[in-house]
Scaffold this motif. Structure first.
Motif, PDB file in Angstrom:
ATOM      1  N   MET A 192       0.831  -1.206   0.000  1.00  0.00           N
ATOM      2  CA  MET A 192       0.000   0.000   0.000  1.00  0.00           C
ATOM      3  C   MET A 192       0.863   1.253   0.000  1.00  0.00           C
ATOM      4  SD  MET A 192      -2.930   1.097   2.776  1.00  0.00           S
ATOM      5  CE  MET A 192      -3.652  -0.544   2.697  1.00  0.00           C
ATOM      6  N   PHE A 193       1.907   1.246   0.826  1.00  0.00           N
ATOM      7  CA  PHE A 193       2.788   2.414   0.902  1.00  0.00           C
ATOM      8  C   PHE A 193       3.556   2.600  -0.400  1.00  0.00           C
ATOM      9  CE2 PHE A 193       3.521   3.683   5.594  1.00  0.00           C
ATOM     10  CZ  PHE A 193       2.150   3.659   5.821  1.00  0.00           C
ATOM     11  N   GLY A 194       3.920   1.500  -1.051  1.00  0.00           N
ATOM     12  CA  GLY A 194       4.584   1.614  -2.342  1.00  0.00           C
ATOM     13  C   GLY A 194       3.667   2.222  -3.383  1.00  0.00           C
ATOM     14  N   ALA A 195       2.396   1.806  -3.366  1.00  0.00           N
ATOM     15  CA  ALA A 195       1.411   2.347  -4.303  1.00  0.00           C
ATOM     16  C   ALA A 195       1.153   3.824  -4.035  1.00  0.00           C
ATOM     17  CB  ALA A 195       0.110   1.554  -4.192  1.00  0.00           C
ATOM     18  N   TRP A 196       1.245   4.225  -2.776  1.00  0.00           N
ATOM     19  CA  TRP A 196       1.072   5.626  -2.381  1.00  0.00           C
ATOM     20  C   TRP A 196       2.022   6.517  -3.187  1.00  0.00           C
ATOM     21  CZ3 TRP A 196       2.478   7.232   3.339  1.00  0.00           C
ATOM     22  CH2 TRP A 196       2.098   8.568   3.571  1.00  0.00           C
ATOM     23  N   ALA A 197       3.296   6.141  -3.216  1.00  0.00           N
ATOM     24  CA  ALA A 197       4.284   6.924  -3.966  1.00  0.00           C
ATOM     25  C   ALA A 197       4.026   6.852  -5.464  1.00  0.00           C
ATOM     26  CB  ALA A 197       5.691   6.415  -3.648  1.00  0.00           C
ATOM     27  N   THR A 198       3.699   5.664  -5.955  1.00  0.00           N
ATOM     28  CA  THR A 198       3.500   5.479  -7.394  1.00  0.00           C
ATOM     29  C   THR A 198       2.341   6.308  -7.923  1.00  0.00           C
ATOM     30  OG1 THR A 198       4.401   3.237  -7.257  1.00  0.00           O
ATOM     31  CG2 THR A 198       3.071   3.779  -9.197  1.00  0.00           C
ATOM     32  N   VAL A 199       1.229   6.297  -7.201  1.00  0.00           N
ATOM     33  CA  VAL A 199       0.042   7.056  -7.637  1.00  0.00           C
ATOM     34  C   VAL A 199       0.335   8.552  -7.668  1.00  0.00           C
ATOM     35  CG1 VAL A 199      -2.294   7.727  -6.989  1.00  0.00           C
ATOM     36  CG2 VAL A 199      -1.628   5.322  -6.915  1.00  0.00           C
TER      37      VAL A 199
END
Length: 323
Positions: A192-199
């Protein structure tokens, strides 16, 4: 993980799926119908006295499921915690329906309920609930309701080697430490935290920004998700973290907010990944603004409502357009 625990874990997954979906399954019959062999042959920290074996809580006619229920107490009705209603009554109603229609693979479901204090960050109450469910009730599997903490998950799945299904986020290390006996219905927090940066990057929000991170040291899952999810994702995007500040936290609050703001400002950070989130961050934000430091902020949280917005009322004019 040995074959007997793979079978027990698969059976536990089938049990929980049935409990939630209202249907029956024959997968539970795949659980080994033998006595427990000597423990210590797979991952985890269990000893002989805590290894429940593949058929604990399971007979030819019954199956035991323990449910961990949060006691939100004074927080109920504040908007800060989910309104769960009468949890035991809701579950018992579903269980009664299932049992009236053959139970699980012909077995009658027997439930037990164990409360824990979600504000007890030391995990004392969660551990007590774990011991009740495993040592006293001899549950075949455990369900962790909202706010079930990591220490409770490790008690159930690692120490007592009992399959656990929870709807709270987990991390890779927690799953590994549990011997693979923890199943979560939500996204891995690191992912989830990785997706936070990606989005944010895909939306162009990070372009030309000097990035900083602030988080507390009180929640090991959040610390891990930051270190193995958020930071690597930013690095993969070619984005450098100019400054990361870790706030020392107790069970109730974090400290050194002024120092955190000063460190971020000294590194010319103008975009902050605010890991503690909107509920825990008003003190940090107020301290930063009082010192004249007003970076853009980003939260990753599902708890955005009128109650939480009220926490930031004093800074609302400065936050508008910044989050």
């Amino acid at each position: 993980m040995t074959r007997r625990w793979v079978r027990r874990a698969v059976a536990a997954g089938a049990v929980i799926g049935v409990l939630g979906a209202g249907c029956s399954t024959s997968d539970v019959d795949d659980a080994e119908e033998t006595t427990t062999s000597a423990p210590g042959d797979d991952a985890g920290t269990a000893t002989d006295s805590t290894d429940p074996g593949p058929t604990t809580g399971l007979t030819d006619t019954t199956i035991k499921i323990a449910v961990m229920v949060p006691d939100f107490g004074p927080l109920a009705g504040t908007g800060l915690v989910p309104e769960l209603g009468a949890v035991a009554a809701q579950i018992e109603s579903n269980v009664a329906y299932l049992n009236d229609n053959g139970g699980i693979a012909g077995r009658t479901i027997e439930t037990s309920f164990h409360t824990f204090d979600p504000a007890d960050f030391a995990g004392t109450s969660a551990r007590a609930a774990c011991i009740e469910a495993t040592e006293e009730e001899k549950a075949f599997a455990v369900i962790g309701m909202p706010s079930w903490p990591p220490v409770g998950s490790l008690c159930v799945a690692a120490e007592y080697r009992t399959p656990l299904v929870t709807n709270t986020s987990v991390t890779p290390s927690l799953v590994e430490r549990s011997g693979g006996r923890v199943f979560s219905t939500t996204m891995d927090l690191s992912r989830m935290f990785g997706a936070w940066a990606t989005v944010l990057d895909e939306r162009g929000a990070l372009e030309g920004k000097t990035i900083g991170i602030v988080h507390g040291d009180g929640d090991e899952t959040v610390v891990e998700a930051t270190e193995v999810g958020l930071e690597p994702a930013l690095a993969e995007l070619g984005l450098e973290v100019a400054e990361k500040v870790v706030l020392p936290c107790t069970s109730t609050a974090c400290e050194q907010h002024e120092n955190a703001g000063e460190k971020l400002r000294a590194a010319d950070v103008d975009f902050v990944f605010d890991v503690p989130g909107p509920v825990s961050s008003p003190t940090f934000i107020a301290a930063a603004h009082a010192a004249g430091y007003e970076p853009e902020l980003t939260f990753s949280s599902t708890l955005i409502n009128d109650t939480v917005a009220g926490f930031h009322a004093a800074e609302a004019d400065k936050l508008a357009g910044m989050i």
